[in-house]
Design a protein around this motif. Structure first.
Motif, PDB file in Angstrom:
ATOM      1  N   ARG A  54       0.927  -1.587   0.255  1.00 29.96           N
ATOM      2  CA  ARG A  54      -0.015  -0.307   0.006  1.00 29.96           C
ATOM      3  C   ARG A  54       1.279   0.537   0.248  1.00 29.96           C
ATOM      4  NH1 ARG A  54      -5.138  -1.204   1.330  1.00 29.96           N
ATOM      5  NH2 ARG A  54      -4.156  -2.900   3.743  1.00 29.96           N
ATOM      6  N   SER A  55       2.175   0.937   0.629  1.00 32.54           N
ATOM      7  CA  SER A  55       3.058   2.309   0.771  1.00 32.54           C
ATOM      8  C   SER A  55       3.401   2.825  -0.377  1.00 32.54           C
ATOM      9  CB  SER A  55       3.510   2.307   1.540  1.00 32.54           C
ATOM     10  OG  SER A  55       3.603   2.144   2.986  1.00 32.54           O
ATOM     11  N   LYS A  56       4.503   1.781  -1.264  1.00 32.81           N
ATOM     12  CA  LYS A  56       4.393   1.646  -1.753  1.00 32.81           C
ATOM     13  C   LYS A  56       3.371   2.082  -2.843  1.00 32.81           C
ATOM     14  CE  LYS A  56       7.970   0.184  -5.616  1.00 32.81           C
ATOM     15  NZ  LYS A  56       9.520  -0.552  -5.948  1.00 32.81           N
ATOM     16  N   ALA A  57       2.241   1.545  -3.041  1.00 32.00           N
ATOM     17  CA  ALA A  57       1.709   1.765  -4.135  1.00 32.00           C
ATOM     18  C   ALA A  57       1.651   3.833  -4.239  1.00 32.00           C
ATOM     19  CB  ALA A  57       0.543   1.475  -4.261  1.00 32.00           C
ATOM     20  N   ASN A  58       0.709   3.818  -3.435  1.00 30.67           N
ATOM     21  CA  ASN A  58       0.747   5.270  -2.790  1.00 30.67           C
ATOM     22  C   ASN A  58       2.000   6.224  -3.486  1.00 30.67           C
ATOM     23  OD1 ASN A  58      -1.907   4.733  -1.420  1.00 30.67           O
ATOM     24  ND2 ASN A  58      -0.573   5.144   0.560  1.00 30.67           N
TER      25      ASN A  58
END
Ligand SMILES: NC(=O)c1ccc[n+]([C@@H]2O[C@H](COP(=O)([O-])OP(=O)(O)OC[C@H]3O[C@@H](n4cnc5c(N)ncnc54)[C@H](O)[C@@H]3O)[C@@H](O)[C@H]2O)c1
Ligand SMILES: [Zn+2]
Length: 375
Positions: A239-243
């Motif tokens: 989720r962090s990387k995708a954001n």
């Protein structure tokens, strides 16, 4: 009450018409072919490219379950499988050429889909083969190392190494789907698994204070490879990387640079130790410690951050110091780093847990002091 293995996390990577899903389950490999067909309705030909270490059983299982499926018009789906030798040396022009020839011999066309099954090496190599064959065909990532699950399979960076320069040739090419089954980690050696946790801790520091707190409370479960905890940690990391990737897909605004927290130091540690001596995630752990020392020295953050980061890294089984660190050897490597512009030393530095900043013009004596603080 659903069994733990039935819980699947689904994460959206929002990139306009290049958007895709990441699905994270346990013992979910049998459902992969359904997921693939559901998201790529017109699948007619799969090119499965697997790391030799995971060919049997993981890649063969996926390949045979795809082969049992039918196209929407009732035809068989063709499946070809190739195993690539394990290790960083496979990210080469020679292996890429082997894949291109194999794709041609397999009568691949623009509707064929590459399925990359392995760690970051296979994801980068097979992704680049997909990016370049007939100017680009779709591909799916099935990461099998923790590092690949939380980092390299998401974000669309693909490529190979030149003999003297890592990741020097490549393309941004987003996958159409990322499928993660944590069961495949059962064969992954402890050292590699723990190394992957270095990147997981990184996301807590750069972007997500509540996740950092969750990690502080659950590091023991992660070390024990508790399925629920591992799935949650992978999901939050993705989720962090995708954001971050969603805000800066092609590394143009500078936002994506925050993913390099600890990495300028880490690359210098890996290079001076001799590649393979210190694993990437281990080097990242030590590099984050050096970056935190540097941030304290520059009065960007307080000592409490370093204390919490040190405790969490240790709880995850990661190194926090590196006795052989040699600033005189590391500094020249850091100045050659791709991310350094004109010798200007730039670092991603923590301000508080969950927030980092990119700072340029850092003076060498400060960097030296930060390195020596971790010896
Ligand atoms: N594209 C990106 O954004 C990105 C980000 C980070 C790293 N990378 C790249 O990723 C690569 C490193 O990835 P990695 O750490 O996954 O290394 P890797 O792909 O070399 O895998 C590590 C080792 O684990 C073995 N392996 C893989 N899955 C296994 C399993 N389930 N069980 C047992 N053994 C297994 C492999 O055969 C290999 O020997 C580097 O080339 C790096 O440049 C890319
Ligand atoms: Zn990394």
């Amino acid at each position: 009450m659903p069994s733990p293995s039935s819980e699947v996390h689904s994460i959206d990577v929002s990139l306009g018409d290049r958007s895709y899903k990441i699905e994270i389950g346990t013992e979910s490999i049998d459902t992969f072919s359904d997921s693939i067909l559901a998201s790529l309705g017109d699948l007619t030909h799969a090119l499965v490219i697997a790391d030799a270490a995971v060919e049997n059983p993981w890649a063969m299982t996926i390949a045979s379950s795809i082969a049992k499926q039918k196209t929407p018009s009732g035809d068989d789906i063709r499946v070809n499988l190739i195993a690539v030798p394990s290790g960083e040396t496979s990210k080469s022009i020679g292996q890429l050429d082997t894949l291109w020839q194999w794709m041609l011999e397999s009568s691949a066309d623009r509707r064929s889909v590459v399925i990359a099954i392995g760690g970051g090496v296979i994801g980068d190599l097979a992704g680049f083969a997909a990016a370049t064959f007939t100017r680009g065909i779709r591909f799916i990532q099935v990461p099998t190392t923790l590092l690949a699950m939380v980092d390299s399979s998401v974000g669309g960076k693909t490529g190979i190494n030149l003999p003297t320069a890592k990741n020097m040739v490549g393309a941004f090419w987003q996958p159409s789907l990322v499928l993660i089954d944590t069961s495949v980690l059962s064969t992954l050696p402890d050292r590699s698994y723990i190394s992957g946790l270095g990147e997981v801790v990184k996301y807590g520091v750069i972007d997500d204070a509540p996740f950092f707190e969750w990690l502080e409370a659950n590091a023991g479960k992660l070390l024990d490879r508790d399925d629920n905890a591992v799935r949650y940690a992978i999901a939050e990391s993705c989720r962090s990387k995708a954001n971050v990737v969603g805000e800066d897909e092609r590394e143009t605004s500078g936002r994506r640079a925050i993913l390099n927290y600890g990495h300028t130091f880490a690359h210098a540690i890996e290079a001076t130790a001799g590649y393979g001596q210190v694993l990437h995630g281990e080097a990242v752990a030590i590099g984050m410690q050096m970056a935190a020392h540097l941030a304290i020295e520059l009065e960007l953050c307080d000592a409490e951050l370093l204390k919490r980061q040190t405790a969490l890294l240790k709880a995850c089984g990661l190194p926090t110091t590196y006795a052989a660190a040699d600033p005189d050897a590391m500094l020249p490597v850091m100045k050659r780093d791709k991310k350094v512009s004109h010798g200007n030393l730039r670092f991603v530095l923590p301000e508080r847990i969950g927030s980092v900043t990119l700072l340029g013009d850092i003076k060498e004596p400060n960097v030296t002091k930060a390195i020596l603080a971790c010896c």
